[in-house]
Design a protein around this motif. Structure first.
Motif, PDB file in Angstrom:
ATOM      1  N   VAL A 299       0.847  -1.192   0.000  1.00 41.69           N
ATOM      2  CA  VAL A 299       0.000   0.000   0.000  1.00 41.69           C
ATOM      3  C   VAL A 299       0.883   1.243   0.000  1.00 41.69           C
ATOM      4  O   VAL A 299       1.718   1.421   0.889  1.00 41.69           O
ATOM      5  N   LEU A 300       0.700   2.089  -1.010  1.00 42.97           N
ATOM      6  CA  LEU A 300       1.277   3.431  -0.991  1.00 42.97           C
ATOM      7  C   LEU A 300       0.195   4.381  -0.503  1.00 42.97           C
ATOM      8  O   LEU A 300      -0.850   4.538  -1.151  1.00 42.97           O
ATOM      9  N   PHE A 301       0.433   4.977   0.653  1.00 46.83           N
ATOM     10  CA  PHE A 301      -0.598   5.767   1.332  1.00 46.83           C
ATOM     11  C   PHE A 301      -0.083   7.179   1.544  1.00 46.83           C
ATOM     12  O   PHE A 301       0.976   7.388   2.146  1.00 46.83           O
ATOM     13  N   LYS A 302      -0.825   8.152   1.038  1.00 44.72           N
ATOM     14  CA  LYS A 302      -0.485   9.535   1.310  1.00 44.72           C
ATOM     15  C   LYS A 302      -0.568   9.767   2.815  1.00 44.72           C
ATOM     16  O   LYS A 302      -1.549   9.415   3.454  1.00 44.72           O
ATOM     17  N   SER A 303       0.470  10.345   3.392  1.00 46.98           N
ATOM     18  CA  SER A 303       0.538  10.409   4.847  1.00 46.98           C
ATOM     19  C   SER A 303      -0.602  11.246   5.416  1.00 46.98           C
ATOM     20  O   SER A 303      -1.206  12.069   4.727  1.00 46.98           O
ATOM     21  N   ALA A 308       3.136  13.342   0.149  1.00 45.32           N
ATOM     22  CA  ALA A 308       2.977  12.337  -0.895  1.00 45.32           C
ATOM     23  C   ALA A 308       4.161  11.381  -0.948  1.00 45.32           C
ATOM     24  O   ALA A 308       5.279  11.707  -0.537  1.00 45.32           O
ATOM     25  N   ASN A 309       3.909  10.187  -1.461  1.00 44.06           N
ATOM     26  CA  ASN A 309       4.984   9.267  -1.823  1.00 44.06           C
ATOM     27  C   ASN A 309       5.540   9.670  -3.182  1.00 44.06           C
ATOM     28  O   ASN A 309       4.779   9.937  -4.118  1.00 44.06           O
ATOM     29  N   ASP A 331      -2.985   7.473  -3.471  1.00 41.07           N
ATOM     30  CA  ASP A 331      -2.690   8.821  -3.952  1.00 41.07           C
ATOM     31  C   ASP A 331      -2.254   8.754  -5.412  1.00 41.07           C
ATOM     32  O   ASP A 331      -1.097   9.004  -5.746  1.00 41.07           O
ATOM     33  N   PRO A 332      -3.174   8.391  -6.312  1.00 42.14           N
ATOM     34  CA  PRO A 332      -2.800   8.236  -7.719  1.00 42.14           C
ATOM     35  C   PRO A 332      -2.306   9.513  -8.364  1.00 42.14           C
ATOM     36  O   PRO A 332      -1.677   9.476  -9.421  1.00 42.14           O
ATOM     37  N   ALA A 333      -2.556  10.666  -7.744  1.00 43.56           N
ATOM     38  CA  ALA A 333      -2.034  11.915  -8.288  1.00 43.56           C
ATOM     39  C   ALA A 333      -0.516  11.985  -8.184  1.00 43.56           C
ATOM     40  O   ALA A 333       0.127  12.763  -8.904  1.00 43.56           O
TER      41      ALA A 333
END
Length: 353
Positions: A299-303, A308-309, A331-333
């Motif tokens: 999981v890539l999760f915006k904090s 952002a990652n 956070d696909p952006a």
């Protein structure tokens, strides 16, 4: 002239034999043997660099603080157990609720300390807590049922944590951070290694918070609420520039309630939040399932503070049976992250597999 030269050599040899001008003999490392009922702390205080404090089989009721470089504290595996004293003793380590403390200062790190082959259990804070250390080596230590962390380290570099078992601790089994109590930017761990450990039943198997330049590799991580957390925030430099590789991350489906810092957790395999340039590769991530916004395989999760990652690479992992998906990017952006060559079935958003 020849006789004078011979006489000079003989005189020089005699003087050297008498010890005049000779280098002092090297100190011989000692082994300080401690039996149950005796004081570990007393033996540690008597040790100098190169010495070993050897604990024999049995249960020891005390906290131990190591502040001398080059000392080894070693037990006999599961037969050596350190528990809290019946009454909290004097000393910073005991008063803070820790079992073993390895403690340097901002001006002088404690270097090359080894803690090995023992069990530390039942402390209100940490089984082992280290601060201001360089090349701390923790191996074959079992840290179980401690209130916060099993094994924790801050303000330290080049630590090695190998073949430990961290089980049923209140927060992370293994916790590595730049600083526990401050919101600083990430620091360089200068190549810390977390390898071949077993992490079971903790809130989080291993947390790496606001650090750079380290490896989490070859660990078995199962039965926690979450397996691996790589945590950054808005401070600079950002967390990241590290590797999470070759770990077995399976069924981390224990349910944990929310805390002041983090929402409820269940079913999180590997979570990267607010980090950059992290490589997540060759991990087997299976059967991690939950309904938290942090649930899923990788999981890539915006904090939670909006960081952002960026420029992370998720590559060559095998994922199956994770829910809500094997790969999750909340956070696909953030378009600079790379997902490639992963063997998986489902992702959110679609197209990451």
């Amino acid at each position: 002239m020849k006789k004078c030269h011979i006489a000079y050599l003989a005189c020089a040899a005699a003087l050297m034999g008498a010890g005049i001008g000779a280098a002092p003999p090297a100190a011989v490392p000692r082994v300080h043997v401690v039996l149950p009922g005796q004081s570990i702390q007393k033996a540690v205080d008597a040790a100098v660099a190169g010495d070993t404090v050897q604990l024999l089989s049995g249960t020891y009721h005390e906290s131990v603080e190591i502040s001398t470089s080059g000392v080894t504290l070693r037990g006999l595996g599961s037969r050596t157990v350190i528990r809290p004293a019946a009454e909290k003793a004097a000393g910073t380590c005991a008063q803070s609720g820790n079992g073993i403390c390895v403690t340097g200062t901002a001006d002088r790190s404690v270097e090359n300390v080894t803690v090995a082959s023992l069990t530390v259990t039942g402390f209100t804070r940490s089984g082992l807590f280290a601060t201001e250390t360089d090349r701390l080596n923790v191996r074959k230590v079992t840290a179980t049922e401690n209130g916060v962390w099993g094994i924790a380290q801050e303000h330290s570099v080049r630590g090695e944590f190998r073949r430990n078992t961290v089980r049923n601790n209140g927060d992370a089994g293994l916790f590595l951070a730049n600083a526990v109590a401050r919101e600083d930017g990430a620091s360089d761990s200068q190549g810390a290694v977390v390898a071949h450990n077993r992490m079971e039943g903790n809130r989080i198997g291993v947390t790496v918070r606001r650090l750079r330049n380290l490896v989490v590799a070859g660990n078995q991580i199962t039965g926690n609420c979450a397996g691996v957390f790589v945590v950054g925030d808005e401070n600079t430099p950002k967390a990241g520039a590290l590797t999470v590789a070759g770990n077995l991350v399976v069924a981390n489906n224990k349910s944990c309630p929310k805390t002041a810092r983090l929402e409820a957790l269940q079913g999180s395999g590997i979570v990267v939040t607010g980090a950059e340039e992290t490589l997540v590769t060759r991990n087997l991530v299976r059967d991690n399932a939950g309904t938290s916004s942090l649930s899923g395989g990788i999981v890539l999760f915006k904090s939670f503070v909006g960081s952002a990652n960026e420029r992370n690479r998720i590559s060559g992992n095998v994922l199956d049976g994770n829910s809500p998906a094997d790969l999750v990017n909340t956070d696909p952006a953030a378009t600079t992250n790379i997902f490639e060559h992963n063997n998986c079935r489902a992702s959110q958003p679609e197209g990451l597999c």
